[in-house]
Structure formats: structure tokens, C-alpha cells
Design a protein around this motif. Structure first.
Motif, PDB file in Angstrom:
ATOM      1  N   VAL A  22       0.787  -1.236   0.000  1.00  0.00           N
ATOM      2  CA  VAL A  22       0.000   0.000   0.000  1.00  0.00           C
ATOM      3  C   VAL A  22       0.820   1.288   0.000  1.00  0.00           C
ATOM      4  CG1 VAL A  22      -1.868  -1.170   1.218  1.00  0.00           C
ATOM      5  CG2 VAL A  22      -0.199   0.133   2.522  1.00  0.00           C
ATOM      6  N   ALA A  23       2.096   1.222   0.406  1.00  0.00           N
ATOM      7  CA  ALA A  23       2.795   2.476   0.672  1.00  0.00           C
ATOM      8  C   ALA A  23       3.463   3.063  -0.565  1.00  0.00           C
ATOM      9  CB  ALA A  23       3.836   2.262   1.769  1.00  0.00           C
ATOM     10  N   ASP A  24       3.491   4.388  -0.632  1.00  0.00           N
ATOM     11  CA  ASP A  24       4.324   5.087  -1.605  1.00  0.00           C
ATOM     12  C   ASP A  24       5.686   5.356  -0.995  1.00  0.00           C
ATOM     13  OD1 ASP A  24       2.214   5.517  -3.617  1.00  0.00           O
ATOM     14  OD2 ASP A  24       1.320   6.748  -2.035  1.00  0.00           O
ATOM     15  N   GLU A  25       5.648   5.721   0.291  1.00  0.00           N
ATOM     16  CA  GLU A  25       6.867   6.028   1.026  1.00  0.00           C
ATOM     17  C   GLU A  25       6.895   5.208   2.297  1.00  0.00           C
ATOM     18  OE1 GLU A  25       8.035  10.033   2.200  1.00  0.00           O
ATOM     19  OE2 GLU A  25       7.054  10.661   0.339  1.00  0.00           O
ATOM     20  N   VAL A  26       8.097   4.938   2.798  1.00  0.00           N
ATOM     21  CA  VAL A  26       8.229   4.131   4.004  1.00  0.00           C
ATOM     22  C   VAL A  26       9.181   4.811   4.990  1.00  0.00           C
ATOM     23  CG1 VAL A  26       8.876   1.880   4.944  1.00  0.00           C
ATOM     24  CG2 VAL A  26       7.902   2.020   2.663  1.00  0.00           C
ATOM     25  N   LEU A  27       8.746   4.793   6.259  1.00  0.00           N
ATOM     26  CA  LEU A  27       9.587   5.275   7.348  1.00  0.00           C
ATOM     27  C   LEU A  27       9.829   4.090   8.273  1.00  0.00           C
ATOM     28  CD1 LEU A  27      10.655   7.867   8.939  1.00  0.00           C
ATOM     29  CD2 LEU A  27       8.472   7.788  10.122  1.00  0.00           C
ATOM     30  N   VAL A  28      11.093   3.760   8.517  1.00  0.00           N
ATOM     31  CA  VAL A  28      11.407   2.642   9.408  1.00  0.00           C
ATOM     32  C   VAL A  28      11.814   3.215  10.755  1.00  0.00           C
ATOM     33  CG1 VAL A  28      12.814   0.572   9.741  1.00  0.00           C
ATOM     34  CG2 VAL A  28      12.264   1.342   7.419  1.00  0.00           C
ATOM     35  N   MET A  29      11.143   2.767  11.817  1.00  0.00           N
ATOM     36  CA  MET A  29      11.451   3.275  13.156  1.00  0.00           C
ATOM     37  C   MET A  29      12.136   2.216  13.995  1.00  0.00           C
ATOM     38  SD  MET A  29       8.236   5.684  14.261  1.00  0.00           S
ATOM     39  CE  MET A  29       9.060   6.247  15.736  1.00  0.00           C
ATOM     40  N   TYR A  30      13.073   2.668  14.811  1.00  0.00           N
ATOM     41  CA  TYR A  30      13.731   1.789  15.778  1.00  0.00           C
ATOM     42  C   TYR A  30      14.004   2.590  17.040  1.00  0.00           C
ATOM     43  CZ  TYR A  30      16.640  -1.859  17.729  1.00  0.00           C
ATOM     44  OH  TYR A  30      17.131  -2.852  18.537  1.00  0.00           O
ATOM     45  N   GLY A  31      13.552   2.091  18.168  1.00  0.00           N
ATOM     46  CA  GLY A  31      13.808   2.765  19.433  1.00  0.00           C
ATOM     47  C   GLY A  31      13.347   4.210  19.454  1.00  0.00           C
ATOM     48  N   GLY A  32      12.201   4.504  18.828  1.00  0.00           N
ATOM     49  CA  GLY A  32      11.652   5.852  18.874  1.00  0.00           C
ATOM     50  C   GLY A  32      12.264   6.814  17.867  1.00  0.00           C
ATOM     51  N   ARG A  33      13.182   6.308  17.023  1.00  0.00           N
ATOM     52  CA  ARG A  33      13.816   7.182  16.029  1.00  0.00           C
ATOM     53  C   ARG A  33      13.597   6.637  14.623  1.00  0.00           C
ATOM     54  NH1 ARG A  33      19.323   6.878  19.363  1.00  0.00           N
ATOM     55  NH2 ARG A  33      18.761   8.270  21.057  1.00  0.00           N
ATOM     56  N   ALA A  34      13.660   7.552  13.658  1.00  0.00           N
ATOM     57  CA  ALA A  34      13.615   7.120  12.263  1.00  0.00           C
ATOM     58  C   ALA A  34      15.006   6.651  11.879  1.00  0.00           C
ATOM     59  CB  ALA A  34      13.189   8.285  11.374  1.00  0.00           C
ATOM     60  N   VAL A  35      15.116   5.424  11.348  1.00  0.00           N
ATOM     61  CA  VAL A  35      16.436   4.963  10.926  1.00  0.00           C
ATOM     62  C   VAL A  35      16.573   4.938   9.406  1.00  0.00           C
ATOM     63  CG1 VAL A  35      16.896   3.674  13.032  1.00  0.00           C
ATOM     64  CG2 VAL A  35      15.789   2.512  11.105  1.00  0.00           C
ATOM     65  N   GLU A  36      15.437   4.852   8.710  1.00  0.00           N
ATOM     66  CA  GLU A  36      15.501   4.890   7.252  1.00  0.00           C
ATOM     67  C   GLU A  36      14.200   5.456   6.719  1.00  0.00           C
ATOM     68  OE1 GLU A  36      16.975   1.358   5.380  1.00  0.00           O
ATOM     69  OE2 GLU A  36      16.900   2.264   3.384  1.00  0.00           O
ATOM     70  N   HIS A  37      14.293   6.164   5.602  1.00  0.00           N
ATOM     71  CA  HIS A  37      13.129   6.836   5.045  1.00  0.00           C
ATOM     72  C   HIS A  37      13.338   6.969   3.551  1.00  0.00           C
ATOM     73  CE1 HIS A  37      10.134  10.437   5.596  1.00  0.00           C
ATOM     74  NE2 HIS A  37       9.764   9.588   4.674  1.00  0.00           N
ATOM     75  N   GLY A  38      12.327   6.631   2.775  1.00  0.00           N
ATOM     76  CA  GLY A  38      12.453   6.772   1.328  1.00  0.00           C
ATOM     77  C   GLY A  38      11.229   6.224   0.633  1.00  0.00           C
ATOM     78  N   SER A  39      11.293   6.128  -0.699  1.00  0.00           N
ATOM     79  CA  SER A  39      10.178   5.553  -1.433  1.00  0.00           C
ATOM     80  C   SER A  39      10.129   4.056  -1.115  1.00  0.00           C
ATOM     81  CB  SER A  39      10.365   5.762  -2.932  1.00  0.00           C
ATOM     82  OG  SER A  39      11.427   4.933  -3.384  1.00  0.00           O
ATOM     83  N   VAL A  40       8.989   3.436  -1.384  1.00  0.00           N
ATOM     84  CA  VAL A  40       8.842   2.014  -1.078  1.00  0.00           C
ATOM     85  C   VAL A  40       9.863   1.211  -1.877  1.00  0.00           C
ATOM     86  CG1 VAL A  40       7.022   1.594  -2.818  1.00  0.00           C
ATOM     87  CG2 VAL A  40       7.128   0.178  -0.757  1.00  0.00           C
ATOM     88  N   GLU A  41      10.125   1.641  -3.083  1.00  0.00           N
ATOM     89  CA  GLU A  41      11.170   1.017  -3.907  1.00  0.00           C
ATOM     90  C   GLU A  41      12.522   1.077  -3.228  1.00  0.00           C
ATOM     91  OE1 GLU A  41       9.917  -0.655  -7.366  1.00  0.00           O
ATOM     92  OE2 GLU A  41      12.040  -0.203  -7.045  1.00  0.00           O
ATOM     93  N   GLN A  42      12.862   2.279  -2.768  1.00  0.00           N
ATOM     94  CA  GLN A  42      14.177   2.469  -2.154  1.00  0.00           C
ATOM     95  C   GLN A  42      14.322   1.634  -0.889  1.00  0.00           C
ATOM     96  OE1 GLN A  42      13.922   6.737  -1.727  1.00  0.00           O
ATOM     97  NE2 GLN A  42      15.060   7.126  -3.621  1.00  0.00           N
ATOM     98  N   VAL A  43      13.324   1.714  -0.013  1.00  0.00           N
ATOM     99  CA  VAL A  43      13.484   1.082   1.299  1.00  0.00           C
ATOM    100  C   VAL A  43      13.382  -0.441   1.206  1.00  0.00           C
ATOM    101  CG1 VAL A  43      12.537   0.904   3.629  1.00  0.00           C
ATOM    102  CG2 VAL A  43      12.704   3.130   2.518  1.00  0.00           C
ATOM    103  N   LEU A  44      12.488  -0.949   0.360  1.00  0.00           N
ATOM    104  CA  LEU A  44      12.325  -2.402   0.307  1.00  0.00           C
ATOM    105  C   LEU A  44      13.200  -3.067  -0.756  1.00  0.00           C
ATOM    106  CD1 LEU A  44       8.494  -2.863   0.953  1.00  0.00           C
ATOM    107  CD2 LEU A  44      10.396  -2.935   2.567  1.00  0.00           C
ATOM    108  N   ARG A  45      13.622  -2.329  -1.756  1.00  0.00           N
ATOM    109  CA  ARG A  45      14.443  -2.939  -2.810  1.00  0.00           C
ATOM    110  C   ARG A  45      15.931  -2.605  -2.693  1.00  0.00           C
ATOM    111  NH1 ARG A  45      11.132  -5.802  -3.224  1.00  0.00           N
ATOM    112  NH2 ARG A  45       9.618  -6.221  -4.857  1.00  0.00           N
ATOM    113  N   ARG A  46      16.218  -1.398  -2.208  1.00  0.00           N
ATOM    114  CA  ARG A  46      17.623  -1.010  -2.038  1.00  0.00           C
ATOM    115  C   ARG A  46      17.838  -0.459  -0.635  1.00  0.00           C
ATOM    116  NH1 ARG A  46      15.953   0.323  -6.921  1.00  0.00           N
ATOM    117  NH2 ARG A  46      15.373   2.454  -6.370  1.00  0.00           N
ATOM    118  N   PRO A  47      17.490  -1.281   0.360  1.00  0.00           N
ATOM    119  CA  PRO A  47      17.551  -0.795   1.746  1.00  0.00           C
ATOM    120  C   PRO A  47      18.984  -0.447   2.134  1.00  0.00           C
ATOM    121  CG  PRO A  47      17.290  -3.174   1.698  1.00  0.00           C
ATOM    122  CD  PRO A  47      17.142  -2.709   0.286  1.00  0.00           C
TER     123      PRO A  47
END
Ligand SMILES: Nc1ncnc2c1ncn2[C@@H]1O[C@H](COP(=O)(O)OP(=O)(O)OP(=O)(O)O)[C@@H](O)[C@H]1O
Ligand SMILES: Nc1ncnc2c1ncn2[C@@H]1O[C@H](COP(=O)(O)OP(=O)(O)O)[C@@H](O)[C@H]1O
Ligand code: SF4
Ligand code: SF4
Ligand SMILES: [Mg+2]
Ligand SMILES: [Mg+2]
Lengths: 353, 366
Positions: free
Chosen positions: B244-269
Motif C-alpha cells: 500500500v505504501a508510496d513512502e516508508v519510514l522505518v522506526m527503531y527505538g523511537g527514532r527514524a532509521v531509514e526513510h524513502g520511497s517504497v522502492e528504495q526502502v524495500l528494494r535497495r535498503p
């Protein structure tokens, strides 16, 4: 089947009907499990999958005699245990263990971990060589916990560690078969992977047989050699893992697999949209129970219940009058077959974004 | 969705809004921090998170339990108890600042301009009132001049829109008369009845079966295409995000650790934690006999977050930069491709090489 081929667990016509009050007067029967046939061989892993309420837990609890079946039979290692009492069961208890879903609720908070894991040994009066304590330490080590944590209490452990404690307890008696009811469902994905790997190692190293209950089809694929798909208290399809995942023949199996959001595909591609909800087991549809949501349903589906029979003389049995053929995803789904009966159906949508 | 033409009098009083420039994101969150003072100590549940969502787009927020996803969404909705919570940073919705605004102000936006769907549909519905009445009330709260009949018509219309058969009849039924999937549809109807521009869905399908989950995700996508709302989809399920997502924000311990398009985060993490998530997830494709590659250890406590990079006790590469991973919190920085951000001390070259060597061939990362 030769004698050496005897399954470890042999289930025939297994059923559980719960009496319930329904409506202002009158009582009904919830057909939670309704006539299951399956075998599990020594060292084999069978996955039981299906949607909420289809009867997985009820089945698992009957297998370990936590619930009394209302129909059918359960044979374990050649003995009929369908209605076995506590005493008759005692020698078998060792061989047959269960792991529960909830790593929080299933451990006594007032007992130390050492005591929890030792309990099956104590209850069954077993004194392992080297003593109970040594065996418990060995078990803690086996499931990847620190043996020094013998005296800690469950609340001092994380969810994944608690599930390891439950696994250690189940292994204490060196069982032959473990029924695991959603053993990793409550865990976060990184922890879930740790526990799945642990169960896989134990299964291989100790030659354990498993009945592995889960609603997560991807987890089951990584753990089970055989898979049974349940719908409304019945097995609709059973077979070897690759057959079920690559060549599912039952429309429901196809729909279920296509609904899994798989991270390897971006966007909602080629999903089979099933209409409506699972009907109530209080009053299941006549004939094929899946017919109210099946896009292939015809008159015969309402009139006659399709038997669970193997196709092509193989290992895969499917309860459907019009089974699918070909690989999953290819030519499957309602696109090829117009809904035949009014009020039923689903549609396939190729959505691209 | 269109407000009923026949009821112009139902238009709520909209406060004067600073003009939003075209292309401005509808929601903008900057350096959000949320702290709870508890008996055990201060919980830093959200620690400097920023993101933006445009109308018609979906932001997926992923992370394991306790990573601060829900606390973030509750902050946007102004649902934290102010007596026990300290919130700093900026939250701007349709050009209006929310942090520090009086309750009154935020309440007016909530339910009208922004709405939410929670994991458990039962908790969002009152057991003693018919579902129709609850939807109609939600409408009337923000359209006080609308007649009961008008509100009923609107509610029936919404029930139909979310795919409930015979909406006129179902209007008069109680929540317990609906299945789990149907209840979640009712909650969606209630959330959308005021045509919100921002919809926050917190694990909306986690309690549902996969076939019903598929129905609900399709429904949300259809409604978004129709109404052009901004959606935040909070989930621990990478599969749902990938759908469903266009963009993805990955959180760890209350902080954002990665952010980008769904392509970027899931295909080129780019972040080792994202790598760990991807190699932990079992898939329907690929080698079923291959071992999953879990992340070692456990998620951190937010009361006592590890110093430096909060992920360092679990990271295979924590020793690569001397003491930096342990000593210094990595900032979210451009990761190469435009719009792709990562918070990790590894150099871009290291990340590319390690990903290719260690990760690209395992699990769903493959
Ligand atoms: N004690 C009981 N009395 C009446 N009905 C029951 C009882 N226990 C279970 N049921 C019903 O039997 C059916 C099967 O329940 P079961 O718990 O086996 O489902 P399940 O497949 O394990 O589901 P889940 O995936 O939600 O765990 C359900 O319709 C349930 O409501
Ligand atoms: N009202 C509260 N008081 C104290 N701590 C809280 C409160 N709400 C959430 N937390 C803590 O904040 C952290 C993040 O929680 P949450 O956002 O709910 O996580 P998730 O990512 O699973 O949605 C957790 O450690 C949680 O225990
Ligand atoms: S085709 Fe008929 S028998 Fe087969 S699943 Fe559909 S309704 Fe059941
Ligand atoms: S900053 Fe260091 S510890 Fe954190 S993810 Fe990067 S390499 Fe690992
Ligand atoms: Mg269950
Ligand atoms: Mg949450």
C-alpha cells in the motif's frame, strides 16, 4: 502400507461439536471441527492453516487430549487414545506435548524458570541421569537460553525468550510429537525468525514430529513438509508443501495464498478478491462449505459435499468438485470462470499502480 | 468525498486557514519528541522524528512493537494525555500548527480533517448504540446544522461505500451483529464520514484474516483514489507496507532509521536494521529450506536506550567505525538516491558492499 510405515499419529473422522444456546429458545451445535482425516509420520511436520475460527486450535487441543472429541478417533503410536483417561495417557504424555501461542499466559508467573521446565519431569516421576537440575540446564542451553537464568521468573524474560521457555518445557520429556499452536504469532518478526530457526534445528536434530498450527502461510512454508488447509471445520486440501504452495488445487487454497501480502512484490498484484466472510460454524452451508464465497460454485456444490480425495494418484488430496489445475497464480481465479450462481463469487483484480 | 449539495447549511465553521501552497504536504511533522514520565523513569517514546505526507499519497511507518509508531500517530491526532506527556516539535496539518494549541482547536480538526482507524474495531465502537447511529453522530458533531434524516442518509451512503450489503438495514444493527471484517468496515465508514484529508490507520488489519485484510486494503486504496486523502499506514508487517505504501519510514527505538520511497526502502535498503527485518521475514517465494537470518538480541527499552546508535547491540557492523556506533547517535542523512535517508555511520561504499555480500541473497531481500 508396510508395518514400518505406520504413522505416528492417525486421525480419522475427528470431530468436535460444542453445544451452544442459539436464539431465544433452542440450542445449537457449533461444528468447530467436523470430520478430519490425516496422518503424521515420525519426524514429519504437518502444518494446519486456515482463517480464524476454522478449528485449528480445537483440533490441536483434541490431539493432546485437552479437549474431548465428539466424533472420530485418534491413534498415537498404534494405540487408540481418543478417549484415554489420565492414567492410560500417562505413558504417552511423555511422547506428546503442546506449545501454546501466548508466551505470557502459558507460564506460571510465580514459578522460577527452572521449576517450570522441571515440572513435566517431576509430575511424571522421571529422574533423568545426572538429575533434574542438570537436565533443565541442558534444556535451557538447547533452546538458546543462559543456563544461569535457572532461578529467574518469567516476567524477567522477553516474549521470544518466554516462548523458548515454553519450548524447553515441551522438550523436557523427549517427546515424539509436538503440537504447536501459533508458537510464533505473538512475536515480532526478528524474534519470530529466531524461534522458527530454533524449532527447525530441534526438529531436525531430535527427529521430532510436529503438528504446527498457524495462520501465517509464509511461516508454515518455512517449517512444514506437509500442509493441511482448513475451512469451517474441514480439511479442504492436504499435500506436500510444494504441491500446496506451487500447485494448489482447491479454490480456497488459491484465494488464501493470493491474499498474503508478500514483501517480494510491490503493490497489490493479482489478488483473488473473495467476497463476504466465513459463514458461522453454527449453521455451515450445505454441500461444499466454501460455496458461498467460491467463484466456481454450481448446483452440485450446494447439493453434495465434495470428498477429500487424491488427484492423479498423488499425495495431494482436494475436496472440490471442480479442482484447479496448473501452477498457482496462472490461469487461476475467477478471471477464467464466470460466477455461475448468483450471490456467490469473487473477482480477480490486476491492479497496477 | 462530496459534501451533500443539498445541505450547505451543514458546512462546519472552518477557522481561517493559512493558504497552503500547491504541492505542500498536507501533514508535516518536524523533530517530533514525545516523552512520558513514568514510575520507572522517562520513556522517550519518540525522539526526533520528521516526515511529511501529501494528499493522495500513503506513508507506511514500520517497526517492531514498542518502536514508537502508535505514539507518533496519537501525537498527530492530539490524543495524548497532556498531564503525563511532553510533546515538542512541530506538527502542521493543512497549514495549521497543532503542537501547543488548545485542546479545543485540535478536537475540531480531529474527526473532520483528520481521522483514525485502530487495530481493534470493537474498541472504536460503542456496544450499546447501533452502528448507523454512531456514524451519523460522528457526522453531526462536525455538521451541527444537519438534520437527523440528512445524517442518516449520509451514514447509509457511507456504509454502502465501504461495501456493507443492505446498508439501510444494517444501519439499525449493533456492533456485535457484525463480523470482525465488517466491523472494521464500519469503523472506516465512521472515519471517512466527514471526508477527512488525512487518515491515520494504526495496524488496521492486524486482527483480521488475510482474505479480509486483502478486502480492507483494497477498500482503503479505492477510497483514497476517489477522495485523494493522505494516508499514514502504521504496521509491523512489511508485506502490508509493500502493498500500500508510496513512502516508508522505518522506526527503531523511537527514532527514524531509514526513510524513502517504497522502492528504495524495500528494494535497495540502506540501514542494517532494515536489512535485518528483510532477512527475518519468511516469504511465499524463494528457497523454503533456507534458514531465515534473524536479528540477534531483543528490541531495546525506551527508558534506557543504548547510547550512540540504538541498534548497536544487535548490529553485525557496530565495530566497523571504531567507537562511533557506540558513542554517537547517527543522524538521518541522504543515502544516495534523492529522497532516500538513512541514519547509520557506515559509509555509502560500505553499505553497498555489505548489502551485496551479506544480505542481497538471503530471505526476501533476494
Ligand atoms: N468452548 C467453545 N464453545 C463454543 N464454541 C467454541 C468453543 N471453542 C471454540 N468454539 C468455536 O469453534 C470454532 C473453532 O475454534 P478454534 O479456536 O479451533 O479456531 P482456530 O482455527 O484456532 O482460530 P484462530 O485462528 O482464531 O485461533 C470457532 O467458531 C469457535 O468460536
Ligand atoms: N501512556 C504511556 N505511558 C508510558 N509509556 C508509554 C505510553 N504509551 C506508550 N508508551 C511506551 O512508548 C513506547 C512506544 O510505544 P508505541 O508507540 O505504542 O509502540 P508501537 O511502535 O508498537 O506502536 C513503548 O515502550 C511503550 O511502552
Ligand atoms: S467449485 Fe464447488 S466444490 Fe469446489 S470449492 Fe467451489 S463451491 Fe466448493
Ligand atoms: S550506526 Fe553502527 S550500529 Fe548503527 S546501524 Fe550503522 S553500523 Fe550498525
Ligand atoms: Mg487458534
Ligand atoms: Mg502500536
Amino acid at each position: 502400507m508396510s508395518v514400518g510405515d505406520e504413522p505416528l499419529l492417525r486421525v480419522r473422522g475427528l470431530g468436535k461439536h460444542f453445544p451452544v444456546r442459539s436464539g431465544p429458545r433452542g440450542r445449537g451445535l457449533v461444528r468447530a471441527v467436523d470430520g478430519l482425516d490425516f496422518d503424521v509420520r515420525a519426524g514429519e511436520t504437518l502444518g494446519l492453516v486456515g482463517e480464524s475460527g476454522c478449528g485449528k486450535t480445537t483440533t490441536g487441543r483434541m490431539l493432546v487430549r485437552l479437549l474431548e472429541p465428539t466424533a472420530g478417533s485418534i491413534e498415537f503410536a498404534g494405540r487408540d487414545i481418543t478417549h484415554a483417561g489420565r492414567r492410560e495417557l500417562r505413558p504417552l504424555r511423555q511422547d506428546l506435548q503442546i506449545i501454546f501461542q501466548d508466551p505470557y499466559a502459558s507460564l506460571n508467573p510465580r514459578h522460577t524458570v527452572g521449576r517450570i521446565i522441571a515440572m513435566p519431569l517431576l509430575v511424571n516421576g522421571i529422574d533423568p541421569p545426572g538429575g533434574v537440575k542438570a537436565r533443565v540446564r541442558e534444556l535451557l542451553e538447547l533452546v538458546g537460553l543462559n543456563p544461569e537464568h535457572y532461578n529467574r521468573y518469567p516476567h524477567e524474560f522477553s516474549g521470544g525468550q518466554r516462548q523458548r521457555i515454553g519450548i524447553a518445557r515441551a522438550l523436557a520429556l523427549r517427546p515424539k510429537l509436538i503440537v504447536a499452536d501459533e508458537p510464533v504469532s505473538a512475536l515480532d518478526v526478528s524474534i519470530q525468525a529466531q524461534v522458527v530457526n530454533l524449532l527447525r534445528d530441534l526438529q531436525r536434530d531430535l527427529g521430532l514430529a510436529f503438528v504446527f498450527i498457524a495462520h501465517d502461510l509464509a511461516v508454515v512454508r518455512h517449517f512444514c513438509q506437509r500442509v493441511a488447509v482448513m475451512y469451517l471445520g474441514r480439511i479442504v486440501e492436504i499435500g506436500d508443501r510444494d504441491d500446496i504452495y506451487e500447485r494448489p488445487q482447491h479454490p480456497y487454497t488459491r484465494a488464501l495464498l493470493s491474499a498474503v501480502p508478500d514483501v517480494t512484490t510491490l503493490g497489490p498484484a493479482g489478488r483473488i478478491r473473495l467476497a463476504g466472510d466465513v459463514p458461522t460454524p453454527l449453521n455451515p452451508p450445505s454441500g461444499c462449505r466454501f460455496r458461498t464465497r467460491c467463484w466456481k460454485a454450481r448446483d452440485i456444490c450446494a447439493a453434495e459435499e465434495p470428498p477429500l480425495v487424491p488427484r492423479d494418484g498423488g499425495n495431494q488430496a482436494t475436496a472440490c468438485h471442480f479442482p484447479e489445475s496448473g501452477p498457482a497464480g496462472a490461469g487461476s481465479g475467477p478471471a477464467g470462470a464466470a460466477p455461475a450462481a448468483a450471490g456467490t463469487g469473487a473477482s480477480v483484480e490486476e491492479v497496477s499502480r | 468525498m462530496d459534501r451533500p449539495e443539498s445541505a450547505p447549511s451543514g458546512e462546519p465553521d472552518r477557522p481561517a486557514v493559512p493558504e497552503q501552497r500547491a504541492g505542500d504536504p498536507y501533514l508535516r511533522v518536524s523533530d517530533l519528541r514525545v516523552r512520558f514520565d513514568t514510575a520507572d523513569g522517562v520513556v522517550r517514546a519518540v525522539d526526533g522524528v520528521s516526515f511529511a505526507v501529501e494528499r493522495g499519497r500513503t506513508l507506511g511507518i514500520v517497526g517492531e512493537s514498542g518502536s514508537g509508531k502508535s505514539v507518533t500517530s496519537l501525537a498527530v491526532l492530539g490524543l495524548h494525555d497532556p498531564k503525563r506527556t511532553t510533546i515538542t516539535g512541530e506538527i502542521s496539518v493543512g497549514g495549521r500548527q497543532l503542537v501547543g494549541q488548545p485542546d479545543e482547536e485540535v478536537r475540531r480538526l480531529r474527526g473532520r480533517d483528520m481521522a483514525m482507524i485502530f487495530q481493534d474495531p470493537l474498541s472504536a465502537l460503542h456496544p450499546y448504540y447501533t452502528v448507523g447511529r454512531q456514524i451519523a453522530e460522528a457526522y453531526r458533531v462536525h455538521h451541527p446544522r444537519v438534520s437527523r434524516r440528512e445524517a442518516r442518509r449520509r451514514a447509509v451512503d457511507m456504509l454502502g461505500r465501504v461495501g456493507i450489503p443492505q446498508p439501510g438495514r444494517r444501519f439499525d444493527q449493533y456492533p456485535h451483529e457484525f463480523s470482525g471484517g465488517m466491523r472494521q468496515r464500519v469503523v472506516i465508514a465512521m472515519a471517512l464520514v466527514n471526508d477527512p484529508d488525512l487518515l491515520i490507520a494504526d495496524e488496521p488489519t492486524t486482527a483480521l484474516d488475510v482474505t479480509v485484510q486483502a478486502q480492507i486494503l483494497d477498500l482503503l486504496a479505492d477510497l483514497q483514489a476517489e477522495f485523494h486523502s493522505a494516508i499514514i499506514m502504521i504496521t509491523h508487517d512489511l508485506g502490508v507496507v509493500s502493498q500500500v505504501a508510496d513512502e516508508v519510514l522505518v522506526m527503531y527505538g523511537g527514532r527514524a532509521v531509514e526513510h524513502g520511497s517504497v522502492e528504495q526502502v524495500l528494494r535497495r535498503p540502506q540501514h542494517p536494521y532494515t536489512w535485518g527485518l528483510l532477512s527475518s521475514v519468511p516469504s511465499l517465494h524463494g528457497d523454503a529450506d533456507a534458514d531465515l537470518v534473524p536479528i540477534r538480541g531483543n528490541p531495546p527499552s525506551l527508558i534506557n536506550l543504548p547510547a550512540g546508535c540504538a541498534f548497536h547491540p544487535r548490529c553485525r557492523y557496530a565495530d566497523r567505525n571504531g567507537d562511533r556506533s557506540r558513542a554517537q547517535v547517527p543522524e538521518l542523512r541522504p543515502a544516495g538516491a534523492p529522497g532516500h535517508l538513512v541514519a547509520c555511520h557506515l559509509s555509502a561504499d560500505d553499505r553497498t558492499r555489505l548489502y551485496a555480500e551479506d544480505i542481497a541473497h538471503v530471505g526476501v531481500a533476494r
